[in-house]
Design an enzyme around this catalytic site. Structure first.
Site, PDB file in Angstrom:
ATOM      1  CB  CYS A   9      -0.966   0.008   1.183  1.00 53.24           C
ATOM      2  SG  CYS A   9      -0.244  -0.464   2.771  1.00 53.24           S
ATOM      3  CG  HIS A  26      -0.374   4.569   3.622  1.00 52.41           C
ATOM      4  ND1 HIS A  26      -0.901   4.430   4.876  1.00 52.41           N
ATOM      5  CD2 HIS A  26       0.055   3.327   3.250  1.00 52.41           C
ATOM      6  CE1 HIS A  26      -0.814   3.158   5.255  1.00 52.41           C
ATOM      7  NE2 HIS A  26      -0.256   2.464   4.281  1.00 52.41           N
TER       8      HIS A  26
HETATM    9  N1  LIG Z   1      -4.563  -3.395   5.276  1.00 54.70           N
HETATM   10  C1  LIG Z   1      -3.881  -2.894   4.242  1.00 54.70           C
HETATM   11  O1  LIG Z   1      -3.734  -1.630   4.089  1.00 54.70           O
HETATM   12  C2  LIG Z   1      -3.273  -3.796   3.205  1.00 54.70           C
HETATM   13  C3  LIG Z   1      -2.802  -3.189   2.060  1.00 54.70           C
HETATM   14  C4  LIG Z   1      -2.205  -3.960   1.060  1.00 54.70           C
HETATM   15  C5  LIG Z   1      -2.092  -5.317   1.224  1.00 54.70           C
HETATM   16  N2  LIG Z   1      -2.543  -5.920   2.354  1.00 54.70           N
HETATM   17  C6  LIG Z   1      -2.387  -7.375   2.420  1.00 54.70           C
HETATM   18  O2  LIG Z   1      -3.638  -7.982   2.165  1.00 54.70           O
HETATM   19  C7  LIG Z   1      -3.758  -9.189   2.916  1.00 54.70           C
HETATM   20  C8  LIG Z   1      -5.002  -9.123   3.788  1.00 54.70           C
HETATM   21  O3  LIG Z   1      -4.861  -7.981   4.691  1.00 54.70           O
HETATM   22  P1  LIG Z   1      -6.050  -7.494   5.658  1.00 54.70           P
HETATM   23  O4  LIG Z   1      -5.555  -6.210   6.253  1.00 54.70           O
HETATM   24  O5  LIG Z   1      -7.352  -7.544   4.930  1.00 54.70           O
HETATM   25  O6  LIG Z   1      -6.017  -8.675   6.780  1.00 54.70           O
HETATM   26  P2  LIG Z   1      -7.189  -9.114   7.777  1.00 54.70           P
HETATM   27  O7  LIG Z   1      -8.146  -8.005   8.010  1.00 54.70           O
HETATM   28  O8  LIG Z   1      -6.481  -9.716   8.944  1.00 54.70           O
HETATM   29  O9  LIG Z   1      -7.966 -10.313   6.952  1.00 54.70           O
HETATM   30  C9  LIG Z   1      -7.336 -11.584   6.670  1.00 54.70           C
HETATM   31  C10 LIG Z   1      -8.223 -12.434   5.753  1.00 54.70           C
HETATM   32  O10 LIG Z   1      -7.522 -13.654   5.453  1.00 54.70           O
HETATM   33  C11 LIG Z   1      -8.366 -14.768   5.818  1.00 54.70           C
HETATM   34  N3  LIG Z   1      -7.561 -15.886   6.282  1.00 54.70           N
HETATM   35  C12 LIG Z   1      -6.659 -15.890   7.296  1.00 54.70           C
HETATM   36  N4  LIG Z   1      -6.132 -17.130   7.431  1.00 54.70           N
HETATM   37  C13 LIG Z   1      -6.715 -17.927   6.490  1.00 54.70           C
HETATM   38  C14 LIG Z   1      -6.592 -19.274   6.127  1.00 54.70           C
HETATM   39  N5  LIG Z   1      -5.751 -20.107   6.765  1.00 54.70           N
HETATM   40  N6  LIG Z   1      -7.358 -19.736   5.114  1.00 54.70           N
HETATM   41  C15 LIG Z   1      -8.208 -18.927   4.457  1.00 54.70           C
HETATM   42  N7  LIG Z   1      -8.374 -17.631   4.763  1.00 54.70           N
HETATM   43  C16 LIG Z   1      -7.621 -17.132   5.772  1.00 54.70           C
HETATM   44  C17 LIG Z   1      -9.227 -14.238   6.916  1.00 54.70           C
HETATM   45  O11 LIG Z   1     -10.377 -15.048   7.032  1.00 54.70           O
HETATM   46  P3  LIG Z   1     -11.108 -15.273   8.459  1.00 54.70           P
HETATM   47  O12 LIG Z   1     -11.956 -14.043   8.683  1.00 54.70           O
HETATM   48  O13 LIG Z   1     -11.911 -16.514   8.232  1.00 54.70           O
HETATM   49  O14 LIG Z   1     -10.026 -15.422   9.489  1.00 54.70           O
HETATM   50  C18 LIG Z   1      -9.541 -12.842   6.382  1.00 54.70           C
HETATM   51  O15 LIG Z   1     -10.533 -12.902   5.378  1.00 54.70           O
HETATM   52  C19 LIG Z   1      -2.453  -9.317   3.695  1.00 54.70           C
HETATM   53  O16 LIG Z   1      -1.529 -10.095   2.955  1.00 54.70           O
HETATM   54  C20 LIG Z   1      -1.971  -7.898   3.793  1.00 54.70           C
HETATM   55  O17 LIG Z   1      -0.583  -7.803   3.961  1.00 54.70           O
HETATM   56  C21 LIG Z   1      -3.165  -5.195   3.342  1.00 54.70           C
END
Ligand SMILES: NC(=O)c1ccc[n+]([C@@H]2O[C@H](COP(=O)([O-])OP(=O)(O)OC[C@H]3O[C@@H](n4cnc5c(N)ncnc54)[C@H](OP(=O)(O)O)[C@@H]3O)[C@@H](O)[C@H]2O)c1
Ligand SMILES: NC(=O)c1ccc[n+]([C@@H]2O[C@H](COP(=O)([O-])OP(=O)(O)OC[C@H]3O[C@@H](n4cnc5c(N)ncnc54)[C@H](OP(=O)(O)O)[C@@H]3O)[C@@H](O)[C@H]2O)c1
Lengths: 354, 354
Positions: free
Chosen positions: B135, B260
């Site tokens: 991001c 950001h």
């Molecule tokens: N937040 C940001 O600004 C941002 C920006 C760019 C990229 N990212 C990347 O995008 C990804 C998700 O980020 P987020 O902030 O959305 O995280 P988050 O809010 O913690 O959500 C994680 C997601 O992954 C699922 N998950 C976790 N373990 C799993 C498993 N073993 N099998 C299947 N699904 C699973 C979770 O499902 P459950 O609800 O069932 O646990 C949930 O849907 C990460 O790689 C992060 O680095 C985030």
């Protein structure tokens, strides 16, 4: 600095009732053995108020020519226009003026002094005035000056994370009022939320500063530059004695009460090593090296606020330039950034009376 | 992009219940005519939950190999290790994976795509996977890419002002909890008072982030660099196709919920003018030029949050380098910084099925 008690110089503090003035009175109480009489001066509005310094109540007097009779050194912590008018009056009576406003900083006949960097400059003062740099420059220049003395500075690129108290008491009150509107709510995730809550209560800032960052400080100069950015460039060049130093600056206000932070990308005349840079910073007067990310150590405003030194961390060599260093620095904008540096300059001058 | 209704591709959203997933479902509802069936996938913990997309309730299914049967494109918004394990499984079944984790970004056989900058790269995907940048990089790269296309980029120096939602839901909850402890108090002017109030409630951050700025994001890499800083450098180089570009970065967390911001000092192959830079930025897809300081116009997170484009302002030519530009940019880290760019890449790929 110890001054013989045979002849302790007389000091006037002009602007004793302001936010920089308040910190100055604390510092004068800590450095109690330097000065003989201390006179407290402000506007006619404050005449008769009593303020505490060195454990004693002192009555504030209104600014007029006679307050400088018998004074050796005067510290000015007042708005630019008040300094512009009154510092020459004091100087014409033989008073050495240490001025904290922007009125004289770029005057070629007024030295701009940071005691750790260019103390010698305070001795040559054709107008009887010594200027104190602005708080953003002061928050990084002690660290940068120490590295320059060893490596020879060739270029600076800095970005600031400036506290609201740099805009005086009004800045602090504005942040507090905005925070009490947004804290505990779901605000700050949808467009315009913060702005809607805050309305036109933006105080000295052009935009809401709670849950926000505002890339503007000061007034508009040529070609889109802010006055604050121009000060950092011009004052850094003058203090370091490098009138042609390339300096790129972007100044940004953040929701922090007190302590300015800056990222610094500095390029030097020759190759640098992080080990040598750390040695220099660890031993430089006025600098604390706080730099061990493996142990969670790097400076933040919460560490530096209320302390005297410039805190430095995140020391890294530029990955693509063996002559470059990256730093993160924090300095209390009301202490080293204003009152403390003024007191240090005045103490340098006081030494001449010993 | 309009896709013929004769053959609308089937989409799987893996990580539909996360914070990026939530924004993605909103975006999919706005771009409702692209996809045929949409399957929502998360961990077994979420199986059976219902989420709304395109106005319909869809049941979440647990991640297993069979969820990819008949799927054309899968968006992965899950932790790095889940992507590392499951993206190749989906790809082996002929699914085109658009992955938002860090697992594949630097893999030479995986393109790293920003549709406004390098859309062609999405067509060559030896592993069947396309990666979405992090991001912080995404918040500035569209603007920088547009300037690079005209002037030829030679060097970048950037400092970030990163929102807490970049650290997921835990980051947002931590800032809210800390703010409710300090708002309305006199805290934040004396050493340590924020830290005292907050105690060890620092959540995913190493230090308190309310009334503070924290020069750290990610994990420790070699020579004192953070993983976030290395991502900005490595990913910018890969997206722009400039593998040797000098990039200096310092990443700093600020008390902003979402969006950001970055200061950018960019040097180009030849002289630049602010007028031409502004023309480029004003017409570049995905960029909003908001740059009139005389009228109080410059981007802040409060402007950019919840919107799609990269907001750019404070456009200045470097005072000491006619080939340099200074910018301030803001981008919503959950929209363009994550979900929106993923959706855009997937739509590019969907075009191949038309
Ligand atoms: N937040 C940001 O600004 C941002 C920006 C760019 C990229 N990212 C990347 O995008 C990804 C998700 O980020 P987020 O902030 O959305 O995280 P988050 O809010 O913690 O959500 C994680 C997601 O992954 C699922 N998950 C976790 N373990 C799993 C498993 N073993 N099998 C299947 N699904 C699973 C979770 O499902 P459950 O609800 O069932 O646990 C949930 O849907 C990460 O790689 C992060 O680095 C985030
Ligand atoms: N805040 C910072 O971080 C900072 C840092 C570096 C430099 N400075 C500079 O330091 C100076 C003072 O700043 P501040 O933040 O302390 O301002 P402040 O809180 O507004 O205080 C202003 C002081 O000036 C006095 N004053 C105003 N008009 C006067 C007049 N006509 N005659 C005599 N005294 C007068 C006020 O006295 P009354 O109480 O009687 O009105 C008060 O003592 C400014 O030039 C500022 O730019 C500030």
């Amino acid at each position: 600095m110890a001054v013989s008690s045979a002849r302790r110089p007389t000091l006037a503090v002009v602007g004793a009732t302001g936010s920089v003035g308040a910190v100055l009175l604390q510092i004068l109480s800590q450095h109690a053995d330097i000065w003989g009489e201390i006179r407290l001066v402000a506007s006619a509005r404050s005449a008769g108020r009593k303020l505490s310094v060195r454990g004693q109540e002192v009555e504030v007097v209104a600014l007029e020519e006679s307050v400088f009779d018998g004074v050796d050194v005067a510290m000015f912590d007042v708005p630019d226009d008040v300094s512009a008018q009154w510092a020459p009056v004091a100087a014409s009576k033989g008073v050495v003026v240490v001025d904290n406003s922007a009125a004289f900083r770029m005057d070629p006949d007024v030295p701009l002094v940071v005691p750790e960097v260019n103390p010698h400059a305070a001795r040559v003062r054709p107008r009887g005035i010594v200027a104190n740099p602005n708080c953003t420059t002061l928050s990084m220049i002690v660290a940068v000056g120490a590295l320059h003395a060893e490596f020879g500075l060739r270029e600076l690129v800095v970005s600031s994370y400036q506290a609201v108290s740099g805009a005086g008491r009004a800045g602090v009150e504005t942040l507090r009022a905005q925070l009490s509107l947004v804290a505990g709510t779901e605000l700050g995730t949808s467009p315009g939320d913060v702005r809607r809550a805050v309305g036109d209560q933006t105080g000295p800032f052009p935009e809401p500063v709670a849950l926000n960052v505002v890339p503007w400080a000061g007034s508009l100069r040529e070609d889109g530059w802010s006055s604050e950015e121009m000060k950092v460039r011009d004052e850094s060049r003058k203090i370091l004695g490098l009138p042609a130093l390339p300096v790129a600056v972007t100044c940004v206000r953040v929701p922090v009460v007190t302590t300015h932070s800056l990222t610094v990308h500095a390029r030097f005349q020759s190759e640098v090593t992080v080990d040598r840079a750390r040695e220099i910073l660890a031993t430089a007067p006025g600098v604390v090296l706080f730099d061990n990310p493996a142990a969670g150590e790097f400076p933040t405003p919460a560490d530096a606020v209320g302390t005297d030194p410039t805190w430095v961390g995140r020391v890294r060599r530029s990955l693509d330039d063996p002559t470059g260093l990256e730093l993160f620095v924090c300095g209390d904008n009301l202490r080293k950034g204003a009152a403390l540096n003024t007191a240090q300059i005045a103490e340098l001058v006081a030494g001449e009376f010993a």
